[in-house]
Scaffold this motif. Structure first.
Motif, PDB file in Angstrom:
ATOM      1  N   GLY A  98     -16.202   0.002 -12.604  1.00 16.94           N
ATOM      2  CA  GLY A  98     -16.508  -1.163 -13.258  1.00 16.94           C
ATOM      3  C   GLY A  98     -15.063  -1.819 -13.870  1.00 16.94           C
ATOM      4  O   GLY A  98     -14.240  -1.137 -14.123  1.00 16.94           O
ATOM      5  N   GLY A  99     -15.381  -2.969 -14.595  1.00 20.34           N
ATOM      6  CA  GLY A  99     -14.300  -3.720 -15.219  1.00 20.34           C
ATOM      7  C   GLY A  99     -14.058  -2.875 -16.516  1.00 20.34           C
ATOM      8  O   GLY A  99     -14.769  -2.284 -16.856  1.00 20.34           O
ATOM      9  N   GLY A 100     -12.804  -2.758 -16.695  1.00 19.92           N
ATOM     10  CA  GLY A 100     -12.457  -2.001 -17.844  1.00 19.92           C
ATOM     11  C   GLY A 100     -12.066  -0.729 -17.528  1.00 19.92           C
ATOM     12  O   GLY A 100     -11.766   0.451 -18.270  1.00 19.92           O
ATOM     13  N   THR A 101     -12.227  -0.463 -16.407  1.00 22.64           N
ATOM     14  CA  THR A 101     -11.968   1.100 -16.025  1.00 22.64           C
ATOM     15  C   THR A 101     -10.427   1.374 -15.197  1.00 22.64           C
ATOM     16  O   THR A 101     -10.309   0.544 -14.219  1.00 22.64           O
ATOM     17  CB  THR A 101     -12.912   1.707 -14.748  1.00 22.64           C
ATOM     18  N   GLU A 102      -9.795   2.334 -15.692  1.00 22.00           N
ATOM     19  CA  GLU A 102      -8.368   2.400 -15.154  1.00 22.00           C
ATOM     20  C   GLU A 102      -8.656   3.239 -13.528  1.00 22.00           C
ATOM     21  O   GLU A 102      -9.346   3.966 -13.624  1.00 22.00           O
ATOM     22  CB  GLU A 102      -7.575   3.676 -15.956  1.00 22.00           C
ATOM     23  N   ALA A 103      -7.755   2.691 -12.734  1.00 24.69           N
ATOM     24  CA  ALA A 103      -7.833   3.314 -11.547  1.00 24.69           C
ATOM     25  C   ALA A 103      -6.528   4.112 -11.246  1.00 24.69           C
ATOM     26  O   ALA A 103      -5.488   3.584 -11.600  1.00 24.69           O
ATOM     27  CB  ALA A 103      -8.231   2.156 -10.457  1.00 24.69           C
ATOM     28  N   PHE A 104      -6.696   5.113 -10.457  1.00 28.36           N
ATOM     29  CA  PHE A 104      -5.622   5.988 -10.342  1.00 28.36           C
ATOM     30  C   PHE A 104      -5.276   5.998  -8.891  1.00 28.36           C
ATOM     31  O   PHE A 104      -6.285   6.226  -7.957  1.00 28.36           O
ATOM     32  CB  PHE A 104      -5.950   7.566 -10.910  1.00 28.36           C
ATOM     33  N   PHE A 105      -4.130   5.933  -8.437  1.00 22.77           N
ATOM     34  CA  PHE A 105      -3.804   5.891  -6.884  1.00 22.77           C
ATOM     35  C   PHE A 105      -3.341   7.010  -6.425  1.00 22.77           C
ATOM     36  O   PHE A 105      -2.430   7.700  -7.133  1.00 22.77           O
ATOM     37  CB  PHE A 105      -2.839   4.686  -6.654  1.00 22.77           C
ATOM     38  N   GLY A 106      -3.469   7.265  -5.138  1.00 18.34           N
ATOM     39  CA  GLY A 106      -2.829   8.292  -4.230  1.00 18.34           C
ATOM     40  C   GLY A 106      -1.514   7.961  -3.872  1.00 18.34           C
ATOM     41  O   GLY A 106      -1.082   6.841  -4.210  1.00 18.34           O
ATOM     42  N   GLN A 107      -0.829   8.739  -3.086  1.00 17.37           N
ATOM     43  CA  GLN A 107       0.534   8.506  -2.735  1.00 17.37           C
ATOM     44  C   GLN A 107       0.615   7.539  -1.468  1.00 17.37           C
ATOM     45  O   GLN A 107       1.292   6.932  -0.868  1.00 17.37           O
ATOM     46  CB  GLN A 107       1.380   9.665  -2.258  1.00 17.37           C
ATOM     47  N   GLY A 108      -0.740   7.345  -0.843  1.00 24.58           N
ATOM     48  CA  GLY A 108      -0.824   6.607   0.394  1.00 24.58           C
ATOM     49  C   GLY A 108      -0.808   7.408   1.842  1.00 24.58           C
ATOM     50  O   GLY A 108      -0.180   8.328   1.812  1.00 24.58           O
ATOM     51  N   THR A 109      -1.180   6.792   2.871  1.00 24.84           N
ATOM     52  CA  THR A 109      -1.032   7.108   4.175  1.00 24.84           C
ATOM     53  C   THR A 109      -0.083   6.333   4.894  1.00 24.84           C
ATOM     54  O   THR A 109      -0.430   4.917   4.826  1.00 24.84           O
ATOM     55  CB  THR A 109      -2.259   7.328   4.730  1.00 24.84           C
ATOM     56  N   ARG A 110       0.943   6.502   5.310  1.00 26.78           N
ATOM     57  CA  ARG A 110       1.758   5.274   6.238  1.00 26.78           C
ATOM     58  C   ARG A 110       1.276   5.380   7.665  1.00 26.78           C
ATOM     59  O   ARG A 110       1.576   6.589   8.249  1.00 26.78           O
ATOM     60  CB  ARG A 110       3.299   5.801   5.847  1.00 26.78           C
ATOM     61  N   LEU A 111       0.658   4.570   8.030  1.00 23.61           N
ATOM     62  CA  LEU A 111       0.206   4.350   9.525  1.00 23.61           C
ATOM     63  C   LEU A 111       1.129   3.412  10.138  1.00 23.61           C
ATOM     64  O   LEU A 111       1.443   2.375   9.581  1.00 23.61           O
ATOM     65  CB  LEU A 111      -1.099   3.532   9.439  1.00 23.61           C
ATOM     66  N   THR A 112       1.593   3.669  11.381  1.00 25.25           N
ATOM     67  CA  THR A 112       2.403   3.448  12.000  1.00 25.25           C
ATOM     68  C   THR A 112       1.873   2.992  13.527  1.00 25.25           C
ATOM     69  O   THR A 112       1.268   3.994  13.921  1.00 25.25           O
ATOM     70  CB  THR A 112       3.953   3.859  12.461  1.00 25.25           C
TER      71      THR A 112
END
Lengths: 114, 112
Positions: A98-112
């Motif tokens: 919800g609003g006001g909530t910090e989101a934490f990201f992963g390193q991602g998946t690189r798709l080619t």
């Protein structure tokens, strides 16, 4: 405590194939969001899930789908891959989404897509 | 149409204060503004989030005017390691559908 983990980190697919990307949120987080980031551009919102239900959807075709499991992990599926689907796919977790909530990201998946 | 706009690039020098402004004209009354930092080949990292007036944490301040149609990220005394892309994110709530709209990012270059 482990952060957001995504798998695989890299993969190469052929046009027309299907791909499944996976995301494990931070322990205790119940919301997962998916983004597509093309090189040199900002993230584009694809989906958000909270408590296994879709809470938000960006402007992506029906070839893109996702789901969230009882353990709050998530999968992003892309069918009939196009060259333009080549990008970094990011997953973010947050406690509520919800609003006001910090989101934490992963390193991602690189798709080619070739 | 929900849209988030920010400058493409900025240059600064070590020790200076940097202010990056984001425009979000269609923000609704219950939407938050969040700023992220991203280094190459990494996922974005949360910097600061606010709803109105001013928010300050250990790394930055966020200024939001009364009309909330824009916001300014302030980085005090930048260093070389602050060279990165900075994104403004606004969450737009439209009924049961939430859309997370990112700006295109501001590439900040901090020079010695």
């Amino acid at each position: 405590d482990a952060g957001v983990t995504q798998s695989p980190t890299h993969l190469i697919k052929t046009r027309g194939q299907h791909v499944t990307l996976r995301c494990s949120p931070i322990s205790g987080h119940k919301s997962v969001s998916w983004y597509q980031q093309v090189l040199g551009q900002g993230p584009q919102f694809i989906f958000q899930y909270y408590e296994k239900e879709e809470r938000g959807r960006g402007n992506f075709p029906d070839r893109f789908s996702a789901r969230q499991f009882p353990n709050y992990s998530s999968e992003l599926n892309v069918n009939a891959l196009l060259l333009g689907d080549s990008a970094l796919y990011l997953c973010a977790s947050s406690s509520t989404g919800g609003g006001g909530t910090e989101a934490f990201f992963g390193q991602g998946t690189r798709l080619t897509v070739v | 149409l929900a849209k988030t706009t920010q400058p493409i690039s900025m240059d600064s020098y070590e020790g200076q204060e940097v202010n990056i402004t984001c425009s979000h004209n269609n923000i609704a009354t219950n939407d938050y503004i969040t700023w992220y930092q991203q280094f190459p080949s990494q996922g974005p990292r949360f910097i600061i989030q606010g709803y109105k007036t001013k928010v300050t944490n250990e790394v930055a301040s966020l200024f939001i005017p009364a009309d909330r149609k824009s916001s300014t990220l302030s980085l005090p005394r930048v260093s070389l390691s602050d060279t990165a892309v900075y994104y403004c994110l606004v969450v737009y709530n439209a009924g049961n559908n939430r859309k997370l709209i990112w700006g295109l990012g501001t590439s900040l270059a901090v020079n010695p």
